[in-house]
Design an enzyme around this catalytic site. Structure first.
Site, PDB file in Angstrom:
ATOM      1  CE  LYS A  69      18.083  78.379  38.604  1.00  0.00           C
ATOM      2  NZ  LYS A  69      16.770  78.753  38.331  1.00  0.00           N
ATOM      3  CB  ALA A 100      13.226  80.146  43.581  1.00  0.00           C
ATOM      4  CG  ASP A 101      15.432  75.241  39.457  1.00  0.00           C
ATOM      5  OD1 ASP A 101      15.541  75.879  38.396  1.00  0.00           O
ATOM      6  OD2 ASP A 101      15.395  73.856  39.236  1.00  0.00           O
ATOM      7  CB  SER A 102       9.836  74.665  40.396  1.00  0.00           C
ATOM      8  OG  SER A 102       9.529  75.851  41.095  1.00  0.00           O
ATOM      9  N   GLY A 147      12.837  74.914  45.245  1.00  0.00           N
ATOM     10  CA  GLY A 147      14.000  75.035  46.057  1.00  0.00           C
ATOM     11  C   GLY A 147      14.182  76.519  46.025  1.00  0.00           C
TER      12      GLY A 147
END
Length: 170
Positions: A56, A73-75, A110
């Site tokens: 991203k 961010a990413d979950s 992340g």
């Protein structure tokens, strides 16, 4: 702790991330772009969230203004080494919540911070203990909270987090 004085570009569609940034007093703006959230099948589950956060950041880097820091961010939710992303529809959300019911799973988030000269990324880990969910509770949650933009088909800050989570570590 030293305060961050530089403005931040939050490249996230998550209202919760914006709320957290606002409540923490950061100077930020939000700008988003659709990014392919796929990842290599060979990537270990524990590395997926950070991989997508970096992906991203790469895709959104051209939106950065002078002196800004880009934050992405990413979950993902992981149970028995299976990754649960955002459910496509109510049926998939129902299936995911049934699989998580009564079990301990992991939420990995992340994060990537990037500016013109540096990139730093890391992953945060939380262990989540779910109580048993009845089919009626699952239906209530899906109907009232539309969990289709949430990894693992739930938001910890919503009803399900308040009523159906025993413990969170991390």
């Amino acid at each position: 702790m030293r305060a961050i004085k530089r403005p931040i570009l939050l490249a996230s569609k998550s209202p919760r991330r914006s709320q957290l940034m606002e409540q923490s007093g950061f100077n930020f703006r939000v700008e988003t772009r659709d990014v392919d959230e796929s990842y290599p099948d060979t990537l270990p589950a524990a590395e997926v969230a950070e991989y997508i956060a970096r992906k991203k950041a790469k895709a959104c880097f051209d939106m950065l203004r002078e002196n800004e820091i880009l934050l992405t961010a990413d979950s993902v939710v992981i149970l028995n080494n299976k990754i649960y992303g955002k459910p496509a529809d109510a049926e998939e959300a129902r299936q995911v919540l049934n699989e998580l019911s009564g079990k301990v799973h992991y939420v990995m988030t992340g994060v990537c911070l990037k500016d013109a000269s540096k990139e730093v990324s890391f992953t945060g880990l939380s262990e989540v203990h779910f109580k048993e969910l009845t089919s009626e509770e699952i239906e209530y949650y899906i109907f009232n909270y539309n969990p289709f933009d949430k990894a693992g088909a739930y938001g910890i800050q919503e009803w399900i987090g308040h009523c159906k989570i025993d413990k969170i570590t991390g």
